[in-house]
Enzyme design. Sequence first.
Site, PDB file in Angstrom:
ATOM      1  N   GLU A  85       0.818  -1.219   0.000  1.00 15.57           N
ATOM      2  CA  GLU A  85       0.000   0.000   0.000  1.00 15.57           C
ATOM      3  C   GLU A  85       0.850   1.266   0.000  1.00 15.57           C
ATOM      4  O   GLU A  85       1.742   1.429   0.837  1.00 15.57           O
ATOM      5  CB  GLU A  85      -0.943   0.004   1.210  1.00 15.57           C
ATOM      6  N   LYS A 280      -7.835  -0.381  10.934  1.00 18.21           N
ATOM      7  CA  LYS A 280      -7.202  -0.872   9.708  1.00 18.21           C
ATOM      8  C   LYS A 280      -5.911  -0.115   9.457  1.00 18.21           C
ATOM      9  O   LYS A 280      -4.888  -0.694   9.055  1.00 18.21           O
ATOM     10  CB  LYS A 280      -8.154  -0.715   8.520  1.00 18.21           C
ATOM     11  N   ASP A 296       2.751 -14.685  11.502  1.00 15.94           N
ATOM     12  CA  ASP A 296       1.446 -14.960  10.914  1.00 15.94           C
ATOM     13  C   ASP A 296       0.538 -13.740  11.075  1.00 15.94           C
ATOM     14  O   ASP A 296      -0.083 -13.551  12.121  1.00 15.94           O
ATOM     15  CB  ASP A 296       0.841 -16.186  11.605  1.00 15.94           C
ATOM     16  N   HIS A 393      -1.587  10.823   0.526  1.00 16.00           N
ATOM     17  CA  HIS A 393      -1.802   9.493  -0.042  1.00 16.00           C
ATOM     18  C   HIS A 393      -1.708   9.522  -1.565  1.00 16.00           C
ATOM     19  O   HIS A 393      -1.065   8.659  -2.168  1.00 16.00           O
ATOM     20  CB  HIS A 393      -3.170   8.948   0.392  1.00 16.00           C
TER      21      HIS A 393
END
Length: 438
Positions: A85, A280, A296, A393
Amino acid sequence: MSKSISGFSKLSKSHKIDWIVATYFNNNNDAKNIIKQYWNSNLKLQQLHDEFIENTITNYYLPFGVAPNFLINGKMHAIPMAIEESSVVAAASKAAKFWSERGGFKAEVLSTTKIGQVHFMFHGDFKVLNTFFETVKPKLKEATKSITKNMEKRGGGILDIELRDKTESIEGYFQLHATFETLDAMGANFINSCLEQFAKTFREEALDYDSFSEKEKNIDVIMSILSNYVPDCLVRAEVSCPVKDLTENPLINPEEFANKFIQAVRIAEVEPFRAVTHNKGIMNGVDAVVLATGNDFRAVEAGVHAYASRSGRYTSLTHAKIEDGIFTFWIEIPLALGTVGGLTSLHPLVKLALELLHEPTARELMQIVAVAGLAQNFAALRSLTTTGIQEGHMKMHLMNILNQFEATNEEKAILIDYFKTHTASHSAVVEAINKLRI
């Protein structure tokens, strides 16, 4: 229409690829070339990757970046991050630099207990079952001695085993609820091996327990498995500074920024729709480090989001306050991580990542990962409450758009310079490329 195949796993890698290309890509050589171009030219390294999972046909690459300037408990770190991302590494780096000049991050491990359960069905007298459990409990631990020997030498092992009555939820449902300390190992295989031995011994001992009826002796074990919910494997990270020091930009009032920032956190504490996106963003930082260090991330994600819901309502993982003129921002997060076992000793980049982090213990890695999540959240909230999230962004996303349009190096240089002073939306970039190409 595609067809099924028997014995696919027994085919060689080249034959697997031939079948896939013939069946799903109409023998298009472009598909085969894409698959093969990601093979590693080092045959030994490629074989290692091939053997991580079954039916490997190629490698799927993610960017492996580094976020420098993380001052954690007085020690400087450059944190490895594997993520696709845009803006995550840049945002983390910017937050790290900001806080390195204000005392850095403080982190501590609150607890490291992990959990496993044997789920079983018993239809009989609970008092008799409980008496049986108390009798057999020492035998359960004794039966795992060969499994726990090495872990116990290092100071870990089985901490406790409880009998839990879950019959209010499902008729006849009980658990052996066990807690473990696995030190620098994540411990999944260790825990699951212990649990399966518990189940075997528990069943066998029940068959010889005289106080059970014949029906009660046949305890039905449904499954034995660790839990990825680790609310007692907790780490806390925080940053703090005087409110007056809370800006790099003289145009932004520090008190106004601090108050807006705290309100943004409070909104995430009470509004689940915001909390999910808020968390998130935290996991952008957490997962990137977890993945880079061979842990993991799916297990971490599941456990973290369960923890965010522990009150019965999904809420923010981070919190903020102002007391006596001091701004404090912190996170408490459950993390079951390992620095030995699994991919940590196999994947060359994982070994490199751990070396980069000064060969951390599992407890140290927990602190580093929590800090990465906190830094990511700080960067996101700072953008949201000041310039807006899209400005930074989209500038980071600019290169992706340019690559979609196969911009030349010359075009990239011109457009990157142009968007230093212009808003970089997708449509604006497309328009600029088209104008440049007229």
